[in-house]
Design an enzyme around this catalytic site. Structure first.
Site, mmCIF file in Angstrom:
data_model
loop_
_atom_site.group_PDB
_atom_site.id
_atom_site.type_symbol
_atom_site.label_atom_id
_atom_site.label_comp_id
_atom_site.label_asym_id
_atom_site.label_seq_id
_atom_site.Cartn_x
_atom_site.Cartn_y
_atom_site.Cartn_z
ATOM 1 N N HIS A 150 -5.340 5.072 6.527
ATOM 2 C CA HIS A 150 -4.641 5.885 5.536
ATOM 3 C C HIS A 150 -3.148 6.002 5.831
ATOM 4 O O HIS A 150 -2.513 6.972 5.416
ATOM 5 C CB HIS A 150 -5.272 7.275 5.418
ATOM 6 C CG HIS A 150 -6.693 7.265 4.977
ATOM 7 N ND1 HIS A 150 -7.081 6.905 3.716
ATOM 8 C CD2 HIS A 150 -7.844 7.545 5.657
ATOM 9 C CE1 HIS A 150 -8.400 6.979 3.628
ATOM 10 N NE2 HIS A 150 -8.879 7.351 4.794
ATOM 11 N N GLU B 72 1.100 5.685 0.237
ATOM 12 C CA GLU B 72 0.529 7.018 0.441
ATOM 13 C C GLU B 72 1.275 7.946 -0.497
ATOM 14 O O GLU B 72 2.502 7.802 -0.688
ATOM 15 C CB GLU B 72 0.659 7.484 1.888
ATOM 16 C CG GLU B 72 -0.026 6.585 2.904
ATOM 17 C CD GLU B 72 -1.517 6.436 2.664
ATOM 18 O OE1 GLU B 72 -2.072 5.369 3.032
ATOM 19 O OE2 GLU B 72 -2.119 7.376 2.091
ATOM 20 N N ASP C 49 0.867 -1.186 0.000
ATOM 21 C CA ASP C 49 0.000 0.000 0.000
ATOM 22 C C ASP C 49 0.897 1.228 0.000
ATOM 23 O O ASP C 49 1.984 1.219 0.596
ATOM 24 C CB ASP C 49 -0.912 0.026 1.228
ATOM 25 C CG ASP C 49 -1.910 1.175 1.164
ATOM 26 O OD1 ASP C 49 -2.955 1.009 0.511
ATOM 27 O OD2 ASP C 49 -1.633 2.238 1.740
ATOM 28 N N ASP D 32 -2.671 -0.080 6.364
ATOM 29 C CA ASP D 32 -3.588 -0.481 5.288
ATOM 30 C C ASP D 32 -3.131 -1.774 4.621
ATOM 31 O O ASP D 32 -3.956 -2.597 4.197
ATOM 32 C CB ASP D 32 -3.703 0.640 4.259
ATOM 33 C CG ASP D 32 -4.505 1.819 4.781
ATOM 34 O OD1 ASP D 32 -4.740 2.761 4.000
ATOM 35 O OD2 ASP D 32 -4.895 1.798 5.960
#
Length: 582
Positions: free
Chosen positions: A172, A33, A31, A177
């Site tokens: 987030h 960001e 994952d 995540d």
């Protein structure tokens, strides 16, 4: 950067006639960001990954990443990752080789995998690293196969994590995540096992099934040109079902009859199609504009975007004693500066922009018309108690707002509609920071979306208005190498009142000016119209072409009345400032 190994090392499983058993396959669940925006422009701020096999966690990978620019305020509010936090983090050049080594030989898994793999591949290209040909599993695609709408309202990670009782709640942040995605993956594989899916090959077949109705229509691609252009799927009644564009029409149309095409509506469309009509184009821009126009003209039932371009909406300041903001399909008869914002492609986007303005400027929200001197004895709504409205409905004698003070709010609203975005930006950023401090990230994201809708609408209006007002603009740029497209010396574009009036490629080494004159003489005649009458996507495509590096303006006509400029401190400037705010 942290890499933890908690189990045995990587084991490359063998191949046999049964395929690779899921229970013996190593998965790396990842994952990211990011700073927001498309992969080609945005940067990664955090990578989190979990390596699993047979239900056992083998290791974890987590690191912040220093992006090339600052992190926008709304992203900071959503993720909690600030520009200061990543200031001392390793660069992509340092992080990516470590991640690729961590994931080497594994099947890559992500929730909405095209997003994460798109960012990783783009980041590798920027630092001149080769992106490996990972096998990829998308948990969203798997969830759509086994989780019905009556079981979960959507297939978002948070929804699925709650449905399957994940031990980790998504928040987030990348590693959190990724851990939640591991639990979702295992739950999905458990359900698929009951359906006979036990190998990686079974997973691939599950998501790559070719419907017989599609396979039987492969003959429709026979005889199509291997050239750039637009293609139209038509049915037995010669009705246009779908319009698309490609650098190689024959190859692209052929892909609709293979496992590469997974959209259910495309299977339905192909079943109804009886022929494909190609339109060969000279340049990519011409193909893009032809596609937009054909979709607008024929309203193909299987095209989701660009349909009904006339169904745009506007945010309008009403003309009454105490004006309010209204969403309407009626655009301005003239320039509309200070009275209209838009056009918006949907009422939902207009509603978000209106909410951003209401957050900053306490205009009334009731829909009834008010006399300049409202009758005494009226009753105000709850917005008065919340401090969100001055209650002009009560009148000055009844303790409400008088016309003079309300006029100040109207003036501020007119300025905001015209692009003076300081008040909405300040109000939204203050609210987002407060919500982030309270860890109410979803509400902060909603405030971000409202501000984004308002600023993007204002920025687009500022960019479109000068171009749609110019009687004629000729621009040129060097023809760029692109597979399938004819190569020449200069790509010339003729634009009149925001519409493409003509385009051509000059031969290499030829003087371009005779071709410019011929283009002007043979170009489409375009009449000016009120704002919003030009196809939005066509104007946006032209602006995108004009704003690319290396594009040169050759001539303009009508620049005295409508100069091709944007305000120094308009909505575009405010959006850039807001996105760069700490």
């Amino acid at each position: 950067m942290t890499v933890r190994t908690t189990g045995p090392g990587f084991l490359q499983t063998g191949f046999d006639e049964l395929g690779r058993l899921l229970s013996e396959t190593t998965f790396v669940v990842v994952d990211l960001e990011t700073t927001g925006g498309p992969p080609a422009e945005a940067g990664i701020t955090e990578i989190g990954a979990v390596k699993v096999r047979g239900g056992e966690v083998l290791g974890e990978f987590q690191t912040l990443v220093r992006p090339p620019g600052t992190i926008p305020a709304y992203v900071q509010a959503l993720t909690g990752i600030t520009t200061r936090m990543v200031a001392g983090a390793p660069s992509p050049e340092q992080v990516l080789p470590s991640f690729l080594e961590f994931a080497r030989g594994a099947v890559l898994v992500a929730h909405n995998a095209s997003y994460d793999t798109g960012f990783l591949a783009a980041a590798c290209r920027r630092v001149q690293l080769s992106w490996p040909a990972f096998e990829v599993v998308d948990t969203v695609a798997l969830a759509r196969r086994v989780v019905d709408r009556d079981e979960a309202r959507n297939h978002r990670l948070g929804t699925l994590a709650a449905l399957f009782g994940s031990a980790t709640t998504p928040d987030h942040r990348a590693l959190t995540d990724a851990r939640a995605t591991v639990d979702v993956l295992h739950a999905l594989l458990g359900r698929l096992g009951n359906r006979g899916v036990h190998t990686v090959e079974d997973l691939r077949a599950l998501t790559a099934t070719v419907a017989p109705a599609r396979r039987e229509k492969r003959h429709l691609a026979v005889g199509l040109p291997s050239a750039p252009g637009v293609y139209q799927f038509r049915d037995a009644a010669d009705r246009v079902l779908y319009v698309g564009t490609s650098v190689d029409v024959r190859r692209r149309v052929g892909s609709y009859f293979t496992a590469a095409e997974t959209r259910a509506r495309m299977t339905e469309m192909v079943r109804a199609a009886t022929r494909v009509v190609p339109v060969v184009c000279e340049t990519p821009l011409e193909a893009r504009v032809r596609e937009v126009r054909l979709i607008a003209e024929h309203e193909p039932p299987y095209n989701r975007r660009s349909r009904r371009p006339d169904r745009v909406v506007w945010l309008r300041l009403t003309d009454e004693a105490f004006p309010r903001l209204s969403i309407t399909r009626s655009g301005p008869a003239g320039p509309g500066v200070g009275t209209h914002l838009g056009p918006f492609r949907s009422s939902a986007r207009a509603e978000l922009a209106r909410a951003a303005l209401h957050e900053a400027i306490p205009l009334r929200r009731c829909t009834r018309r008010l006399a300049r001197r409202p009758r005494a004895g009226g009753e105000a709504c709850v917005l008065l108690d919340l401090g969100r409205c001055g209650a002009p409905c009560l009148g000055a004698d009844g303790g409400g707002q008088d016309a003079e003070s309300y006029a100040g709010l109207v003036a501020a609203t007119r300025a905001a509609l015209a692009g003076a975005a300081e008040a909405p930006v300040r109000s939204a950023l203050t609210r987002m920071r407060r919500l982030a401090e309270q860890e109410r990230f979803e509400e902060a994201a909603e405030a971000r979306d409202r501000l984004e809708a308002y600023l993007r609408a204002g920025e687009r209006a500022e960019r479109r208005a000068p171009l749609t007002g110019l009687a004629e603009l000729v621009a040129a740029r060097r023809s760029r190498p692109a597979p399938g497209w004819p190569q020449g010396g200069w790509e010339l574009v003729l634009i009149r009142f925001g519409r493409l009036a003509g385009t051509t490629l000059t031969p290499r080494g030829a003087d371009p000016m005779p071709y410019v004159r011929a283009l002007q003489a043979t170009g489409e005649v375009v009449a000016p119209g009120p704002p919003g009458t030009t196809l939005l996507e066509e104007t946006d495509a032209l602006l995108g072409w004009l704003e690319q590096p290396g594009t040169r303006l050759v001539e303009t006509t009508g620049a005295e009345e409508s100069p091709w400029t944007c305000p120094v401190r308009g909505a575009g400037w405010a959006r850039a400032v807001a996105l760069a705010a700490p």
